[in-house]
Motif scaffolding. Structure first.
Motif, PDB file in Angstrom:
ATOM      1  N   GLY A 163     -30.270 -27.627  21.456  1.00  0.00           N
ATOM      2  CA  GLY A 163     -30.077 -28.688  20.475  1.00  0.00           C
ATOM      3  C   GLY A 163     -31.092 -28.688  19.353  1.00  0.00           C
ATOM      4  N   LYS A 164     -31.973 -27.693  19.332  1.00  0.00           N
ATOM      5  CA  LYS A 164     -32.954 -27.620  18.257  1.00  0.00           C
ATOM      6  C   LYS A 164     -32.335 -26.966  17.029  1.00  0.00           C
ATOM      7  CE  LYS A 164     -37.027 -27.304  21.260  1.00  0.00           C
ATOM      8  NZ  LYS A 164     -38.204 -26.483  21.639  1.00  0.00           N
ATOM      9  N   GLU A 165     -32.738 -27.479  15.857  1.00  0.00           N
ATOM     10  CA  GLU A 165     -32.236 -26.915  14.606  1.00  0.00           C
ATOM     11  C   GLU A 165     -32.820 -25.531  14.382  1.00  0.00           C
ATOM     12  OE1 GLU A 165     -33.271 -27.794  10.128  1.00  0.00           O
ATOM     13  OE2 GLU A 165     -31.839 -29.293  10.845  1.00  0.00           O
ATOM     14  N   GLN A 166     -31.964 -24.610  14.002  1.00  0.00           N
ATOM     15  CA  GLN A 166     -32.399 -23.258  13.714  1.00  0.00           C
ATOM     16  C   GLN A 166     -31.891 -22.855  12.339  1.00  0.00           C
ATOM     17  OE1 GLN A 166     -30.870 -19.989  16.179  1.00  0.00           O
ATOM     18  NE2 GLN A 166     -32.983 -19.283  16.383  1.00  0.00           N
ATOM     19  N   LYS A 167     -32.767 -22.310  11.538  1.00  0.00           N
ATOM     20  CA  LYS A 167     -32.414 -21.932  10.175  1.00  0.00           C
ATOM     21  C   LYS A 167     -32.789 -20.477   9.943  1.00  0.00           C
ATOM     22  CE  LYS A 167     -33.056 -24.835   6.826  1.00  0.00           C
ATOM     23  NZ  LYS A 167     -33.687 -25.708   5.801  1.00  0.00           N
ATOM     24  N   THR A 168     -31.885 -19.731   9.365  1.00  0.00           N
ATOM     25  CA  THR A 168     -32.144 -18.345   9.009  1.00  0.00           C
ATOM     26  C   THR A 168     -31.786 -18.126   7.545  1.00  0.00           C
ATOM     27  OG1 THR A 168     -29.938 -17.607   9.668  1.00  0.00           O
ATOM     28  CG2 THR A 168     -31.669 -17.534  11.348  1.00  0.00           C
ATOM     29  N   THR A 169     -32.469 -17.191   6.933  1.00  0.00           N
ATOM     30  CA  THR A 169     -32.213 -16.846   5.540  1.00  0.00           C
ATOM     31  C   THR A 169     -31.942 -15.350   5.439  1.00  0.00           C
ATOM     32  OG1 THR A 169     -33.655 -18.615   4.756  1.00  0.00           O
ATOM     33  CG2 THR A 169     -33.128 -16.870   3.191  1.00  0.00           C
ATOM     34  N   THR A 203     -28.152 -10.566  -6.437  1.00  0.00           N
ATOM     35  CA  THR A 203     -28.704 -10.817  -5.110  1.00  0.00           C
ATOM     36  C   THR A 203     -28.138 -12.123  -4.580  1.00  0.00           C
ATOM     37  OG1 THR A 203     -30.765  -9.676  -5.661  1.00  0.00           O
ATOM     38  CG2 THR A 203     -30.820 -11.164  -3.777  1.00  0.00           C
ATOM     39  N   VAL A 204     -27.694 -12.102  -3.340  1.00  0.00           N
ATOM     40  CA  VAL A 204     -27.190 -13.302  -2.687  1.00  0.00           C
ATOM     41  C   VAL A 204     -28.182 -13.708  -1.603  1.00  0.00           C
ATOM     42  CG1 VAL A 204     -25.344 -14.312  -1.292  1.00  0.00           C
ATOM     43  CG2 VAL A 204     -24.789 -12.681  -3.108  1.00  0.00           C
ATOM     44  N   VAL A 205     -28.696 -14.931  -1.717  1.00  0.00           N
ATOM     45  CA  VAL A 205     -29.573 -15.488  -0.693  1.00  0.00           C
ATOM     46  C   VAL A 205     -28.765 -16.522   0.079  1.00  0.00           C
ATOM     47  CG1 VAL A 205     -31.697 -16.749  -0.198  1.00  0.00           C
ATOM     48  CG2 VAL A 205     -31.640 -15.082  -2.069  1.00  0.00           C
ATOM     49  N   ARG A 206     -28.535 -16.243   1.344  1.00  0.00           N
ATOM     50  CA  ARG A 206     -27.721 -17.124   2.178  1.00  0.00           C
ATOM     51  C   ARG A 206     -28.616 -17.823   3.202  1.00  0.00           C
ATOM     52  NH1 ARG A 206     -22.452 -17.744   3.470  1.00  0.00           N
ATOM     53  NH2 ARG A 206     -21.867 -15.946   2.203  1.00  0.00           N
ATOM     54  N   THR A 207     -28.452 -19.129   3.308  1.00  0.00           N
ATOM     55  CA  THR A 207     -29.183 -19.928   4.281  1.00  0.00           C
ATOM     56  C   THR A 207     -28.208 -20.478   5.306  1.00  0.00           C
ATOM     57  OG1 THR A 207     -30.823 -20.568   2.618  1.00  0.00           O
ATOM     58  CG2 THR A 207     -30.723 -21.887   4.616  1.00  0.00           C
ATOM     59  N   ASN A 208     -28.442 -20.156   6.574  1.00  0.00           N
ATOM     60  CA  ASN A 208     -27.599 -20.629   7.669  1.00  0.00           C
ATOM     61  C   ASN A 208     -28.381 -21.615   8.525  1.00  0.00           C
ATOM     62  OD1 ASN A 208     -25.409 -18.768   7.055  1.00  0.00           O
ATOM     63  ND2 ASN A 208     -26.749 -17.164   7.865  1.00  0.00           N
ATOM     64  N   THR A 209     -27.805 -22.772   8.772  1.00  0.00           N
ATOM     65  CA  THR A 209     -28.448 -23.797   9.585  1.00  0.00           C
ATOM     66  C   THR A 209     -27.525 -24.198  10.726  1.00  0.00           C
ATOM     67  OG1 THR A 209     -29.571 -24.664   7.619  1.00  0.00           O
ATOM     68  CG2 THR A 209     -29.554 -26.058   9.566  1.00  0.00           C
ATOM     69  N   GLY A 210     -28.087 -24.287  11.922  1.00  0.00           N
ATOM     70  CA  GLY A 210     -27.303 -24.689  13.088  1.00  0.00           C
ATOM     71  C   GLY A 210     -28.199 -25.158  14.205  1.00  0.00           C
ATOM     72  N   GLU A 211     -27.661 -25.247  15.402  1.00  0.00           N
ATOM     73  CA  GLU A 211     -28.419 -25.673  16.575  1.00  0.00           C
ATOM     74  C   GLU A 211     -28.353 -24.598  17.647  1.00  0.00           C
ATOM     75  OE1 GLU A 211     -26.879 -29.373  17.895  1.00  0.00           O
ATOM     76  OE2 GLU A 211     -27.768 -30.540  16.247  1.00  0.00           O
ATOM     77  N   ASP A 212     -29.480 -24.396  18.346  1.00  0.00           N
ATOM     78  CA  ASP A 212     -29.470 -23.461  19.463  1.00  0.00           C
ATOM     79  C   ASP A 212     -28.964 -24.176  20.714  1.00  0.00           C
ATOM     80  OD1 ASP A 212     -31.549 -25.022  20.386  1.00  0.00           O
ATOM     81  OD2 ASP A 212     -33.120 -23.574  19.896  1.00  0.00           O
ATOM     82  N   ASP A 213     -29.015 -23.511  21.865  1.00  0.00           N
ATOM     83  CA  ASP A 213     -28.462 -24.083  23.097  1.00  0.00           C
ATOM     84  C   ASP A 213     -29.185 -25.347  23.544  1.00  0.00           C
ATOM     85  OD1 ASP A 213     -26.667 -22.035  23.144  1.00  0.00           O
ATOM     86  OD2 ASP A 213     -27.850 -20.775  24.513  1.00  0.00           O
ATOM     87  N   SER A 231     -21.415 -30.368   9.671  1.00  0.00           N
ATOM     88  CA  SER A 231     -22.558 -30.697  10.523  1.00  0.00           C
ATOM     89  C   SER A 231     -22.230 -30.524  12.006  1.00  0.00           C
ATOM     90  CB  SER A 231     -22.984 -32.144  10.259  1.00  0.00           C
ATOM     91  OG  SER A 231     -24.113 -32.476  11.011  1.00  0.00           O
ATOM     92  N   PRO A 232     -23.112 -29.854  12.742  1.00  0.00           N
ATOM     93  CA  PRO A 232     -24.476 -29.445  12.391  1.00  0.00           C
ATOM     94  C   PRO A 232     -24.580 -28.037  11.809  1.00  0.00           C
ATOM     95  CG  PRO A 232     -24.153 -29.073  14.710  1.00  0.00           C
ATOM     96  CD  PRO A 232     -22.855 -29.633  14.187  1.00  0.00           C
ATOM     97  N   SER A 233     -23.428 -27.412  11.466  1.00  0.00           N
ATOM     98  CA  SER A 233     -23.447 -26.047  10.961  1.00  0.00           C
ATOM     99  C   SER A 233     -23.321 -26.031   9.447  1.00  0.00           C
ATOM    100  CB  SER A 233     -22.309 -25.229  11.583  1.00  0.00           C
ATOM    101  OG  SER A 233     -22.449 -25.167  12.990  1.00  0.00           O
ATOM    102  N   PHE A 234     -24.225 -25.308   8.801  1.00  0.00           N
ATOM    103  CA  PHE A 234     -24.202 -25.175   7.354  1.00  0.00           C
ATOM    104  C   PHE A 234     -24.471 -23.711   6.992  1.00  0.00           C
ATOM    105  CE2 PHE A 234     -25.524 -29.465   8.309  1.00  0.00           C
ATOM    106  CZ  PHE A 234     -24.738 -30.240   7.472  1.00  0.00           C
ATOM    107  N   SER A 235     -23.738 -23.216   6.038  1.00  0.00           N
ATOM    108  CA  SER A 235     -23.969 -21.875   5.511  1.00  0.00           C
ATOM    109  C   SER A 235     -23.814 -21.946   4.000  1.00  0.00           C
ATOM    110  CB  SER A 235     -22.987 -20.865   6.108  1.00  0.00           C
ATOM    111  OG  SER A 235     -23.236 -19.578   5.601  1.00  0.00           O
ATOM    112  N   GLU A 236     -24.928 -21.810   3.298  1.00  0.00           N
ATOM    113  CA  GLU A 236     -24.942 -21.951   1.848  1.00  0.00           C
ATOM    114  C   GLU A 236     -25.445 -20.659   1.221  1.00  0.00           C
ATOM    115  OE1 GLU A 236     -25.901 -26.667   1.386  1.00  0.00           O
ATOM    116  OE2 GLU A 236     -27.574 -25.346   1.948  1.00  0.00           O
ATOM    117  N   LYS A 257     -36.555 -25.564  14.375  1.00  0.00           N
ATOM    118  CA  LYS A 257     -37.103 -26.907  14.207  1.00  0.00           C
ATOM    119  C   LYS A 257     -36.640 -27.780  15.362  1.00  0.00           C
ATOM    120  CE  LYS A 257     -37.293 -26.709   9.156  1.00  0.00           C
ATOM    121  NZ  LYS A 257     -36.889 -27.358   7.887  1.00  0.00           N
ATOM    122  N   PRO A 258     -37.488 -28.695  15.813  1.00  0.00           N
ATOM    123  CA  PRO A 258     -37.095 -29.603  16.908  1.00  0.00           C
ATOM    124  C   PRO A 258     -36.035 -30.575  16.423  1.00  0.00           C
ATOM    125  CG  PRO A 258     -39.228 -30.233  16.022  1.00  0.00           C
ATOM    126  CD  PRO A 258     -38.889 -28.944  15.357  1.00  0.00           C
TER     127      PRO A 258
END
Length: 313
Positions: A280-286, A268-278, A250-255, A312-313
């Protein structure tokens, strides 16, 4: 189902077996103390089969010594019942472990031997494993045997035995890296192994999951075994088919999630990356990446790209 019954069922479930072998990282040429090693310790349980032989042509010794008389030689995957564990941790060759008194079992789970003599003796702990898989890995119509052990250089080692080939050249092996070593300043790590059947993946695979408890890193490795032309009676080659790494810190996740396409022999590999931008907002990419099987290895056929992204805020 009542909560009490549900809790009872959860508590009585047998945890999945695991294997680990670690030691503190040291400078080149430095000696590691025996007490610095951490490894799986096995105990007698009274079951028909506790463990299996993880190496081929293992010498079952009459006493707990590398120089002791050989009772018999055991093949890779042979079933064993643990009778006793030696109290001392010792170094034999390049391994640190305990000696174990074991009893050799046949395919029916009963004591085995020759001329009504049951084979009992001692094996060093590095030769033992809870992981044995039997499947037609190479698609030739014959069942191969695969085991998983930890190597003396702290790798996860998968061995596959071709039963119709005579020893000593009937086993192919390949190593995979456990997760978390660099973060924890140790060599080695843990592994949980399972068989992925051919109906699921298009070919049988050994799946290795390494998830250290004290570290956010984790990985999954798939191991294949193929023979050119699916010829019978020929030793094939064990290969690392694919390795995936993740992070849970936390706050970084890569699943990641793997979906097999058995008819197409792809995945097929579906990867979800979660972190924070500059800010402090949560940002998620797939990301979605496709792979195709070729000669026992999954090769990327579409470049990894962000299929979706949200902030996400």
């Amino acid at each position: 189902m009542t909560p009490t019954l549900l809790l009872s069922l959860v508590l009585t479930q047998t945890p999945a077996p695991s294997l680990h072998y670690t030691a503190p990282q040291v400078e080149a040429g430095a000696q590691r103390p025996l007490e610095g090693y951490d490894f799986t310790v096995f105990e007698p349980s009274g079951k028909k089969a506790d463990l299996y032989v993880g190496v081929d042509e293992a010498n079952l010794r009459k006493t707990a010594s590398a120089d002791a008389e050989v009772v018999t030689t055991l093949p890779l995957g042979a079933a064993l019942r643990v009778l006793e564990r030696g109290k001392e941790r010792l170094k034999v060759g390049e391994y640190v472990n305990h000696w174990y008194s074991v009893e050799y079992l046949d395919t029916k789970g009963t004591p085995a031997g020759a001329d009504d003599e049951v084979f009992k003796g001692w094996l060093f702990g590095n030769t033992l494993t809870p992981f044995r898989f039997e499947a037609d890995f190479d698609g030739d119509g014959e069942q191969e045997v695969a085991t998983v052990v930890m190597s003396n250089d702290f790798k996860i080692r998968v061995r596959v035995l071709e039963p119709s080939v005579k020893p000593p050249r009937r086993v192919s092996s390949v190593d995979a890296n456990p997760a978390g070593g660099a973060y924890l300043s140790v060599d080695g790590g843990p592994v949980v192994a399972k068989l992925v059947p051919s109906k699921t993946a298009g070919l049988a695979l050994v799946q290795l999951d390494s998830t250290p408890e004290a570290c956010g890193d984790f990985n999954t490795t798939y191991v294949s075994y193929t023979v050119s032309g699916n010829k019978k009676g020929v030793l094939g080659k064990a290969k690392v088919a694919l390795t995936l790494g993740g992070l849970s810190d936390s706050p970084s996740f890569s699943e990641y999630k793997v979906s097999f396409q058995p008819k197409q022999k792809g995945l097929t590999v579906v990867r979800t990356n979660t972190g924070e931008d500059d800010s402090g907002k949560e940002q998620k990419t797939t990301e979605r990446t496709k792979y195709q099987l070729k000669d026992g290895v999954f090769t990327e056929v579409t470049p990894a790209g962000a299929a979706s992204a949200e902030t996400k805020p």
